[in-house]
Design an enzyme around this catalytic site. Structure first.
Site, short mmCIF file in Angstrom:
data_model
loop_
_atom_site.label_atom_id
_atom_site.label_comp_id
_atom_site.label_asym_id
_atom_site.label_seq_id
_atom_site.Cartn_x
_atom_site.Cartn_y
_atom_site.Cartn_z
N ASP A 189 0.84 -1.19 0.00
CA ASP A 189 0.00 0.00 0.00
C ASP A 189 0.87 1.24 0.00
O ASP A 189 2.05 1.20 0.38
CB ASP A 189 -0.92 0.01 1.22
CG ASP A 189 -2.17 0.87 1.01
OD1 ASP A 189 -2.33 1.43 -0.09
OD2 ASP A 189 -2.98 0.98 1.95
N GLY A 190 0.29 2.36 -0.42
CA GLY A 190 0.97 3.64 -0.41
C GLY A 190 0.13 4.67 0.32
O GLY A 190 -1.09 4.53 0.43
N GLU A 250 1.82 4.18 -4.28
CA GLU A 250 1.26 2.86 -4.56
C GLU A 250 2.14 2.08 -5.53
O GLU A 250 2.37 0.87 -5.35
CB GLU A 250 -0.15 3.02 -5.16
CG GLU A 250 -1.18 3.62 -4.23
CD GLU A 250 -1.80 2.60 -3.28
OE1 GLU A 250 -1.34 1.45 -3.26
OE2 GLU A 250 -2.74 2.99 -2.56
N ASP A 258 -4.61 -2.48 -3.21
CA ASP A 258 -5.92 -1.84 -3.23
C ASP A 258 -6.00 -0.72 -4.27
O ASP A 258 -7.02 -0.04 -4.37
CB ASP A 258 -6.31 -1.31 -1.85
CG ASP A 258 -5.41 -0.18 -1.34
OD1 ASP A 258 -4.59 0.33 -2.12
OD2 ASP A 258 -5.52 0.17 -0.15
N HIS A 308 -9.18 0.01 3.26
CA HIS A 308 -9.87 0.55 4.44
C HIS A 308 -11.18 -0.19 4.70
O HIS A 308 -12.19 0.42 5.05
CB HIS A 308 -10.12 2.05 4.26
CG HIS A 308 -8.88 2.83 3.92
ND1 HIS A 308 -7.84 3.01 4.82
CD2 HIS A 308 -8.51 3.45 2.77
CE1 HIS A 308 -6.89 3.73 4.24
NE2 HIS A 308 -7.26 3.99 3.00
N ASP A 318 -1.05 -0.32 4.99
CA ASP A 318 -1.41 1.11 5.01
C ASP A 318 -0.72 1.82 6.17
O ASP A 318 -0.19 2.92 6.01
CB ASP A 318 -2.92 1.25 5.11
CG ASP A 318 -3.35 2.70 5.26
OD1 ASP A 318 -3.19 3.46 4.29
OD2 ASP A 318 -3.85 3.07 6.34
#
Length: 272
Positions: free
Chosen positions: A108-109, A148, A174, A230, A240
């Site tokens: 994740d970013g 990302e 994501d 999320h 995240d």
């Protein structure tokens, strides 16, 4: 006198790790927080084995997680010694229902504001257990997309190492943009000299070009899955949090996290 029933067995068709488990604790670790997990208990091992072989069918309450990123024919699979499945050479890997992966990588970013302080994060699971957390690649003028993309590039690098030791691997991301950019669009961009169809140069070529090259080498051996961000998925939430931590710490290298790996403790890491 009625025969005594044996212990229950639990089938996981879709989860962090799929297969047949002898206790609820083992089963719950694979499905708790996993998006659209499919699982069910059976009164005997024999019934569980038969149900697992048939697939989830109507026995499971939810559909399998969405997989994306690859095109072309579905890959045939072959078994490994520990029951995992691995795609055969020559076809893109797919995230099939009931397929078991030795290593699950979540990437994740994070960027706040956008553009602004950006960081990338990753959570690595082996045999269903959290094994490693990574953070860093801070860019004071980054964007959500660069963060990302950097995270996905690092996930592919770890996947390459895992594949080299004989593990089957799935990467969870994501960012639909990242998955599409690397697995779908980059091939056409490359043919046009890294330009879009309208002739304009693509953004972030310094990340996209090496990431696409790495994906091309690994695509028959690694599955790519889209995970909803999320949404309470443990691996995604940890990745995240590591991404935010990397931005907060202004860590330029991609660094293995040396703190507690207790999920509750990691999730307490906040910005500021």
């Amino acid at each position: 006198m009625a025969a005594r029933k044996g212990p229950k067995s639990y089938v996981v068709w879709v989860g962090r790790q799929t297969g047949i488990f002898s206790t609820w604790d083992e089963c719950s670790r694979q499905v708790k927080g996993y998006p659209k997990a499919r699982y069910k208990s059976f009164p005997s091992r024999e019934e569980a084995e038969a149900a697992f072989a048939k697939g989830p069918g109507s026995a499971a309450p939810a559909k399998r997680p969405k997989a994306s990123g690859e095109t072309g024919a579905r890959a045939k699979t072959q078994g490994t010694a520990n029951g995992a499945t691995r795609p055969r050479q020559g076809a893109p890997a797919r995230d099939e229902p009931g397929q078991r992966f030795d290593t699950e990588i979540y990437c994740d970013g994070a960027c706040e504001p956008n553009p602004g302080d950006a960081g990338s994060g990753m959570a690595v699971y082996r045999q269903g257990a959290l094994a490693e957390l990574w953070y860093g690649l801070h860019n004071p003028q980054g964007t959500n997309n660069t963060a990302e993309l950097n995270a996905f590039h690092q996930a592919l690098r770890v996947a390459e190492q895992e594949i080299a030791r004989g593990a089957s691997v799935r990467i969870h991301c994501d960012s639909t943009y990242t998955i599409n950019a690397i697995t779908k669009w980059a091939g056409g961009w490359k043919k046009r000299g890294w330009k879009k169809a309208d002739g304009q140069a693509i953004k972030n070529p310094e990340i996209i070009q090496p990431t696409h090259a790495l994906f091309e080498r690994l695509k028959a051996k690694v599955a790519i899955a889209h995970v909803k961000g999320h949404a309470g998925v443990e691996g995604n939430e940890l990745a995240d949090r590591m991404a935010m931590y990397g931005a907060d710490q202004q860590e330029r290298e991609f660094t293995r996290y040396q703190g507690s790996h207790a999920v509750a403790e990691v999730l307490k890491l906040k910005r500021g």
